[in-house]
Design a protein around this motif. Structure first.
Motif, mmCIF file in Angstrom:
data_model
loop_
_atom_site.group_PDB
_atom_site.id
_atom_site.type_symbol
_atom_site.label_atom_id
_atom_site.label_comp_id
_atom_site.label_asym_id
_atom_site.label_seq_id
_atom_site.Cartn_x
_atom_site.Cartn_y
_atom_site.Cartn_z
ATOM 1 N N LYS A 131 48.423 56.681 51.086
ATOM 2 C CA LYS A 131 48.238 55.922 49.859
ATOM 3 C C LYS A 131 49.398 54.965 49.656
ATOM 4 N N THR A 132 49.087 53.774 49.186
ATOM 5 C CA THR A 132 50.102 52.761 48.926
ATOM 6 C C THR A 132 49.974 52.293 47.487
ATOM 7 N N LEU A 133 51.093 52.292 46.781
ATOM 8 C CA LEU A 133 51.094 51.827 45.403
ATOM 9 C C LEU A 133 50.764 50.341 45.352
ATOM 10 N N TRP A 134 49.916 49.972 44.418
ATOM 11 C CA TRP A 134 49.632 48.559 44.216
ATOM 12 C C TRP A 134 50.832 47.895 43.548
ATOM 13 N N SER A 135 51.046 46.645 43.909
ATOM 14 C CA SER A 135 52.089 45.872 43.242
ATOM 15 C C SER A 135 51.598 45.480 41.849
ATOM 16 N N ARG A 136 52.518 45.023 41.029
ATOM 17 C CA ARG A 136 52.133 44.614 39.678
ATOM 18 C C ARG A 136 51.171 43.424 39.728
ATOM 19 N N GLU A 137 51.391 42.515 40.648
ATOM 20 C CA GLU A 137 50.517 41.353 40.767
ATOM 21 C C GLU A 137 49.107 41.758 41.197
ATOM 22 N N GLN A 138 49.015 42.727 42.133
ATOM 23 C CA GLN A 138 47.697 43.216 42.547
ATOM 24 C C GLN A 138 46.951 43.839 41.370
ATOM 25 N N MET A 139 47.681 44.684 40.628
ATOM 26 C CA MET A 139 47.058 45.359 39.493
ATOM 27 C C MET A 139 46.648 44.357 38.421
ATOM 28 N N LYS A 140 47.494 43.376 38.174
ATOM 29 C CA LYS A 140 47.190 42.368 37.153
ATOM 30 C C LYS A 140 45.935 41.576 37.524
ATOM 31 N N SER A 141 45.853 41.156 38.791
ATOM 32 C CA SER A 141 44.703 40.391 39.247
ATOM 33 C C SER A 141 43.420 41.201 39.129
ATOM 34 N N GLU A 142 43.466 42.470 39.548
ATOM 35 C CA GLU A 142 42.281 43.331 39.484
ATOM 36 C C GLU A 142 41.863 43.594 38.047
ATOM 37 N N LEU A 143 42.839 43.811 37.169
ATOM 38 C CA LEU A 143 42.534 44.114 35.781
ATOM 39 C C LEU A 143 41.882 42.923 35.080
ATOM 40 N N LEU A 144 42.388 41.725 35.344
ATOM 41 C CA LEU A 144 41.825 40.529 34.713
ATOM 42 C C LEU A 144 40.399 40.260 35.193
ATOM 43 N N LYS A 145 40.067 40.696 36.422
ATOM 44 C CA LYS A 145 38.700 40.565 36.913
ATOM 45 C C LYS A 145 37.772 41.511 36.153
ATOM 46 N N LYS A 146 38.248 42.738 35.942
ATOM 47 C CA LYS A 146 37.421 43.732 35.267
ATOM 48 C C LYS A 146 37.302 43.454 33.769
ATOM 49 N N ARG A 147 38.354 42.899 33.192
ATOM 50 C CA ARG A 147 38.369 42.661 31.746
ATOM 51 C C ARG A 147 38.319 41.156 31.467
ATOM 52 N N ALA A 148 37.332 40.511 32.043
ATOM 53 C CA ALA A 148 37.189 39.058 31.885
ATOM 54 C C ALA A 148 37.071 38.685 30.411
#
Length: 278
Positions: A131-148
């Protein structure tokens, strides 16, 4: 004369014979002590051996019963989820093979207590991945996609119950806010809860919600203090009543500065450097 002279000689001969006979009896009595000593020594040793054997064996204690293979297998699976594919009882120990998501394991378990004595991996599962921790930028990008359509107020990597998680605060179009807990390895939302609106003020109305600077505005404030290239921006302290931005700036000389900007007023709180004090 001849007969009288011979009689005393015969008496002396008889006396000598008696003496020899007495010597023999005395020798017999002395030689009999050795075997008796050996007999007593052997008997004492046997008694000691029997006492030691009884203490070790403890026949007065009830014999401990061995657990069934199913009971021991269940105990192992409670600790190591998977499947027991083989089990053998040998000399009071269960020899088991456990297949789990991470591979095949050789497990040795006490048949009486079900305690795992040893566990050894025999082969790795090809599906097992680190398992690899997501970076803050990865998490931010994914979250903004889900919470458009929602605004990301804050995003932080924290520790909860000994494990890392991301916590985020998002703002919807109707100004309602939610606090999210995110899996740091997959980006999945673990939990969410609504953030209550501010309590009514003494005048009967509601306190005006503070307006935060946008990330872009915080970057401009930080760059005005430390010129360079912005590497990251993070909003913190939104629930503490003292929110601020951390703006990381890379300089041309290789140094990196972290500028703390008040998220409401835009005032520069501090500047720290990874090399050389400012």
């Amino acid at each position: 004369m001849t007969e009288q002279e011979q009689r005393p000689e015969m008496k002396r001969s008889d006396n000598k014979h008696e003496l020899r006979h007495g010597d023999i009896n005395t020798k017999r009595s002395h030689t009999g002590k050795g075997p008796r000593k050996l007999l007593w020594l052997g008997t004492g040793t046997l008694v000691v051996v029997l006492v030691v054997a009884l203490v070790w064996w403890k026949p007065w204690e009830p014999a401990r019963e061995q657990l069934s293979a199913d009971a021991v297998a269940q105990s192992v699976l409670d600790q190591y989820p998977g499947e027991i594919i083989h089990s053998t009882l040998k000399d009071g120990t269960y020899l088991m093979q456990l297949r789990s998501e991470t591979g095949l394991y050789d497990v040795q378990v006490d048949a009486v207590t079900a305690a795992v004595q040893s566990i050894k991996r025999l082969e790795s599962s090809p599906q097992a991945e680190e398992k690899t921790l997501w970076s803050r930028e990865q998490m931010k990008s994914e979250l903004l996609k889900k919470r458009a359509g929602e605004q990301l107020i804050s995003l932080e990597l924290v520790e909860q119950k000994g494990s890392p998680v991301y916590t985020a605060v998002v703002k919807a179009k109707d100004n309602s806010r939610q606090e999210l807990t995110l899996d740091p390895y997959t980006g999945e939302i673990i939990s969410s809860k609504a953030i209550k609106s501010p309590p009514p003020s003494a005048t009967g109305g509601t306190d005006k919600e503070p307006q935060f600077l946008s990330e872009k505005q915080a970057e401009q404030k930080a760059l005005a203090r430390v010129p360079g290239e912005v590497d990251d921006v993070e909003l913190r302290g939104t629930n503490s009543g003292n929110p601020y931005y951390l703006v990381e700036i890379d300089l041309e000389d290789g140094r990196e500065a972290t500028v703390q900007v008040n998220a409401i007023s835009g005032a520069i709180r501090s500047v720290t450097w990874d090399k050389d004090d400012d």
